[in-house]
Design a protein around this motif. Structure first.
Motif, PDB file in Angstrom:
ATOM      1  N   PRO B 234       4.749 -17.591  24.015  1.00  0.00           N
ATOM      2  CA  PRO B 234       3.708 -16.880  23.546  1.00  0.00           C
ATOM      3  C   PRO B 234       2.362 -17.259  24.345  1.00  0.00           C
ATOM      4  N   ALA B 235       2.202 -18.447  24.911  1.00  0.00           N
ATOM      5  CA  ALA B 235       1.215 -18.850  25.597  1.00  0.00           C
ATOM      6  C   ALA B 235       1.034 -18.160  27.027  1.00  0.00           C
ATOM      7  N   ILE B 236       2.280 -18.100  27.545  1.00  0.00           N
ATOM      8  CA  ILE B 236       2.499 -17.340  28.876  1.00  0.00           C
ATOM      9  C   ILE B 236       2.366 -15.541  28.616  1.00  0.00           C
ATOM     10  N   LEU B 237       3.141 -15.117  27.700  1.00  0.00           N
ATOM     11  CA  LEU B 237       3.157 -13.427  27.687  1.00  0.00           C
ATOM     12  C   LEU B 237       2.127 -13.091  26.698  1.00  0.00           C
ATOM     13  N   ALA B 238       1.910 -13.744  25.498  1.00  0.00           N
ATOM     14  CA  ALA B 238       1.063 -12.931  24.543  1.00  0.00           C
ATOM     15  C   ALA B 238      -0.324 -13.073  24.950  1.00  0.00           C
ATOM     16  N   LEU B 239      -0.993 -14.010  25.686  1.00  0.00           N
ATOM     17  CA  LEU B 239      -2.210 -13.878  26.057  1.00  0.00           C
ATOM     18  C   LEU B 239      -2.545 -12.698  27.081  1.00  0.00           C
ATOM     19  N   PRO B 240      -1.806 -12.688  28.142  1.00  0.00           N
ATOM     20  CA  PRO B 240      -2.150 -11.436  29.055  1.00  0.00           C
ATOM     21  C   PRO B 240      -1.818 -10.193  28.353  1.00  0.00           C
ATOM     22  N   ALA B 241      -1.000 -10.005  27.042  1.00  0.00           N
ATOM     23  CA  ALA B 241      -0.942  -9.026  26.595  1.00  0.00           C
ATOM     24  C   ALA B 241      -2.120  -8.728  25.602  1.00  0.00           C
TER      25      ALA B 241
END
Lengths: 359, 573
Positions: B234-241
């Motif tokens: 989530p830290a890698i994918l959710a933040l940019p999303a």
């Protein structure tokens, strides 16, 4: 974590308005101002003492490859003293040092942060050691060195707009922050986060001050791709992941452009956010002599030229020649740096920002 | 079984039952491991900034949409992931354990490969593959279909993208549990069904599936909890999303200025839900007995799939494309390419990334060293403790075993990041000042590994009928002796499997490490996380491939040890 003063609390007690980096003075009601100590030149004795310690630990928020290059250059010049680079975002450097010092772990020797406000806090907490390298005393302008000799401007960075030249034609590229609100950029903008990056925190402060929060709210509706470090948007731009960056390090754009990457900097009509990144020495540094030697090296013309050439940083050392093809620093309209203002507003900026951008 | 008889009788009669002592020792260790940080967590959830008692944190939690949204997101995420994992992994586990599908061992090996892949590494690899504009798969899509430059097939920076990536690296939990359960289930039951006229499918439906149901449920539970407490992806994918999950939110609450009270309050719902789920599992499975490995066993007969065996294999490989082949191809590509998102060609081929990681990056060596020291220590200590606890609980050897089992399972409810904070609060003050040493990381990793290790050992022990030990004890052996001579050899496979399980679990742990590391005690996962934040994808690829090589080596070695030891399954002769 408990009972630690927030920046705001600290400031309330000591006359926030009196603090300013640009005036070069640190006034506070409780602290007696000491003059900076005499300048230190690099002597054989210092080198020998540093070699005995054998290493220096450098916490920094500068882009990792550059940090490692500085380390390698230092190690080449002073064999026998290894540099261990700990790179992370400025806000995390700050949090990490707070966490470590809170547990009486004194691991850091020299620190560099792209959030100059951190130095105000560290100086007030009495964590920094007064130390003035010869180059700083001789060549650095007064508004780029602390009056008590606790820190000086190691690097200046700009947080700029930029675009990918493969996907955006030069004539269609944004010219200003206002241009980024054009619906045609919706879903195509990448930017970094002030909760993580000191550069972006400083830039967000200046944008909110000069253009108003209203501007950021509109920008937040552009379906932004949100990253953390100010080093990252240029890299995502180079990959072609997004067409435009709303903020990010100028120096990464230089590096990518000069190695043939498809990126182009834009210096916004409203002015470009200016970010000062000082270097300081910790009083409880485990390797005090190596730390002094490293600090001297950092401010030498040699290292400053390196961070300008290789790193694309702006330097205040008067001997530095800026690389051809880069817009000279003096020709760029910049926004006004105000470390004390950032320090006062930091918490508020982070809260409002995460409301607007949802992360 | 003749060994016990050959012992001098005097020793048998004076044999002292050390089990109580062991119980109290282990209970004490578990209390320190779990209760101490948890107490801090609960304490912080109910105090305000000045240390006064309050419910204010929970009021904020419910009223503040920036805290409530991540909570809902997290539950949706965990549920979807768990469901997908079961749908994909359970049939695959059955295929490799019970059918004549070709290349069954290879499929198992590849699932292991996806298991040893740290989820955050997988997430980064999928960024390289399926970022909407620069992703390699989207580039291929545009070339093949001639779509416009800003169109894309996949967008990994989205909620569904995150579910997909988490499921990729969570399904092995279900797969391993199901396949192992089927391996242990003797063929007689199925034979009986066949003999009584049940067709292949009737046997599968009425005998095999009910037998593995506990494993599937346990797998679903593990997958749910895994997805709920995961931090890296989530830290890698959710933040940019542009959205938060509970773990990334809690992490952001510890950024400056830290709000440990809110974070503690935010993690309590996760804890309570987990406890409820574990209770539910117990209620569903508790009344039945699933002892299936007794004194008499035979190998199960494999089901013939006919022409469908190739279709089944193809299906397995299509599934494995996602967690293994594609991500590693992307990492390999990024390792040797000048620009991470471009396909390798002669003109942009480079060794620079490898040189950078090995010779220029000053943190590499120390991080590798720390990672493997911690991995080996955690796996060894963790396995030993898990064996003892699961023995005490499955054999109900002493009173209080229930509490022990609960303590060993409880950390599953604690997001690593929250445990990290709890440990940080516990071990930065006297009498235990451990922050800044590898010990605090060892404690964190041990605590986090305990539930998985315990569940593995416990299900292994449950499958061994006590009749074998009883025989030994009737013949005069003490409990410990029976354990050493009878149970231990039977458990060897599971012990080695658990060791590997804990080892790979440890070296890929990020969420607690990210709270507890100092510059001297950095581990690979934290180094990769830092590199990701500054967008150094090529360096990550190099480190990721190094990690893969080393872990595969260790897992292969463990497998070899296991095979070299001969057949572990007890045979009647």
């Amino acid at each position: 974590m408990h009972g630690r003063l927030s920046r705001r609390d600290v400031l309330k007690g000591s006359g926030a308005a009196a603090l300013s980096l640009s005036s070069g003075t640190l006034l506070s009601s409780t602290k007696v101002i000491a003059a900076a100590p005499p300048a230190t030149a690099v002597t054989l004795a210092l080198i020998e003492a540093a070699k005995k310690e054998g290493k220096v630990v450098y916490y920094t928020s500068v882009d990792l490859p550059l940090a490692e290059k500085i380390a390698k250059a230092f190690e080449a010049k002073y064999p026998g003293v290894a540099v261990r680079v700990e790179r992370t975002g400025a806000e995390r450097v700050f949090q990490r040092i707070g966490q470590e010092y809170g547990s009486r772990i004194h691991a850091v020797d020299v620190v560099n942060s792209s959030d100059a406000a951190h130095f105000i806090v560290w100086a007030r907490d009495g964590l920094l050691a007064p130390f003035v390298p010869e180059d700083v005393a001789r060549h650095y302008p007064a508004d780029h060195k602390d009056a008590d000799g606790l820190f000086a401007t190691f690097r200046i960075g700009l947080s700029i707009i930029a675009y990918n030249t493969n996907t955006v034609k030069a004539e269609e590229a944004p010219r200003s922050f206002a241009d980024l609100l054009d619906p045609k950029w919706a879903g195509k903008i990448v930017k970094a986060h002030p909760g993580y990056s000191g550069t972006i925190l400083t830039a967000t402060f200046q944008l909110a001050r000069d253009l108003g929060w209203d501007y950021l709210e509109k920008l937040g509706r552009q379906r932004i791709m949100q990253l953390q470090s100010a080093s990252d948007p240029p890299k995502k731009l180079a990959l072609g992941e997004r067409a435009v960056q709303a903020d990010g390090n100028e120096y990464n754009i230089f590096q990518i452009k000069e190695s043939g990457g498809p990126v182009e900097p834009v210096y916004a009509a409203e002015g470009t956010p200016l970010v000062i990144g000082p270097n300081g020495l910790f009083k409880n540094a485990p390797n005090p002599n190596a730390a002094r030697l490293f600090q001297c090296f950092c401010f030498s013309a040699e290292c400053q030229q390196l961070i300008s050439d290789v790193g694309g940083q702006r330097s205040v050392h008067p001997w530095i020649k800026e690389k051809a093809g880069r817009k000279p620093f003096k020709d760029i309209k910049t926004m006004k740096e105000d470390a004390a203002g950032v320090e006062k507003a930091a918490e508020d900026i982070k809260v409002r920002y995460s409301k607007i951008f949802k992360v | 079984m003749t060994i016990a008889v050959s012992d001098p009788p005097a020793r048998m009669t004076h044999g002292f039952d050390y089990t109580k002592l062991v119980l109290y020792g282990i209970a004490l260790v578990l209390c320190v491991l779990i209760v101490l940080p948890m107490s801090w967590l609960i304490y912080y959830a109910f105090v305000d900034k000045n240390g006064a008692f309050t419910f204010g944190n929970f009021v904020t939690l419910v009223n503040d949409p920036t805290l409530l949204d991540p909570l809902i997101t997290t539950f949706t995420l965990a549920f979807s992931t768990s469901l997908i994992c079961c749908i994909v992994a359970a049939p695959m586990g059955w295929l490799v354990a019970r059918t004549d599908m070709p290349l069954r061992r290879t499929v198992r090996l590849l699932v292991t490969a996806s298991f040893v892949t740290p989820p955050f590494l997988g997430a980064i690899a999928w960024e390289l593959l399926a970022a909407p504009n620069s992703g390699l798969l989207n580039k291929i899509y545009r070339v093949v279909t001639g779509a416009a430059a800003d169109e894309h097939l996949l967008n990994i920076y989205s909620f569904s993208g995150l579910i997909f990536v988490i499921a990729c690296y969570t399904f092995p939990y279900v797969f391993v549990l199901v396949a192992n359960a089927l391996d242990r289930t003797p063929g007689e039951l199925e034979d009986a069904s066949s003999i009584l006229g049940g067709s292949t499918w009737v046997t599968a439906r009425r005998v095999t599936i009910p037998l593995v149901l506990p494993a599937i449920l346990a797998g679903a539970l593990v997958a749910f909890l895994q997805a709920m407490t995961l931090f890296g992806s989530p830290a890698i994918l959710a933040l940019p999303a542009g959205f938060h999950t509970m773990t990334t939110k809690i992490w952001s609450l510890f950024q400056y200025p830290p709000k440990p009270e809110l974070a503690a309050a935010a993690s309590l719902p996760l804890l309570i839900l987990t406890v409820l789920l574990l209770r539910a599992e117990h209620m569903i499975l508790g009344r039945r007995s699933y002892a299936v490995l007794g004194g008499k066993n035979s190998d199960p007969r494999l089901i013939r799939l006919g022409w469908m065996r190739w279709a089944a294999l193809a299906l397995c490989f299509i599934v494995l494309l996602n967690p293994v082949f594609l991500p590693y191809a992307a990492l390999f590509n990024a390792t040797f390419s000048k620009v991470a998102s471009q396909f390798i060609t002669f003109s942009n081929f480079t060794f620079h990334n490898i040189h950078f990681v090995l010779f220029e990056l000053s943190a590499t060596k120390l991080a590798l060293y720390n990672t493997f020291v911690l991995g080996i220590a955690t796996a060894t200590i963790g396995t030993v403790v898990a064996v003892v606890i699961s023995y005490l609980t499955t054999r109900e050897a002493v009173s209080g075993h229930r509490a022990l089992g609960f303590l060993a399972t409880a950390p599953v409810a604690i997001p690593g990041i929250v445990l990290g904070v709890g440990l940080f609060l516990s071990y930065t003050r006297p009498p235990f000042v451990l922050y800044g040493t590898l010990w605090i990381l060892l404690l964190a990793f041990l605590t986090l590994a305990m539930p998985a290790a315990y569940q593995q050992m416990q299900s292994a022990l449950k499958a061994i009928h006590p009749e074998l030990e009883d025989a030994s004890r009737i013949l005069g052996a003490t409990r410990l002796k029976a354990l050493r001579q009878i149970t231990a050899p039977l458990l060897r496979t599971s012990v080695i499997a658990t060791w590997c399980f804990v080892f790979v679990g440890t070296i890929r742990e990020l969420s607690a490490a990210v709270m507890l590391f100092t510059s001297e005690t950095k581990v690979i996962s934290v180094l990769i996380f830092d590199l990701n934040e500054s967008g150094d994808l090529a360096a990550i690829s190099v480190l990721g491939l190094i990690m893969l090589v080393v872990t595969s080596g260790i897992v292969a070695l463990a497998n070899r040890l296991r095979l070299g030891g001969g057949s572990v399954r007890l045979r009647d002769n």
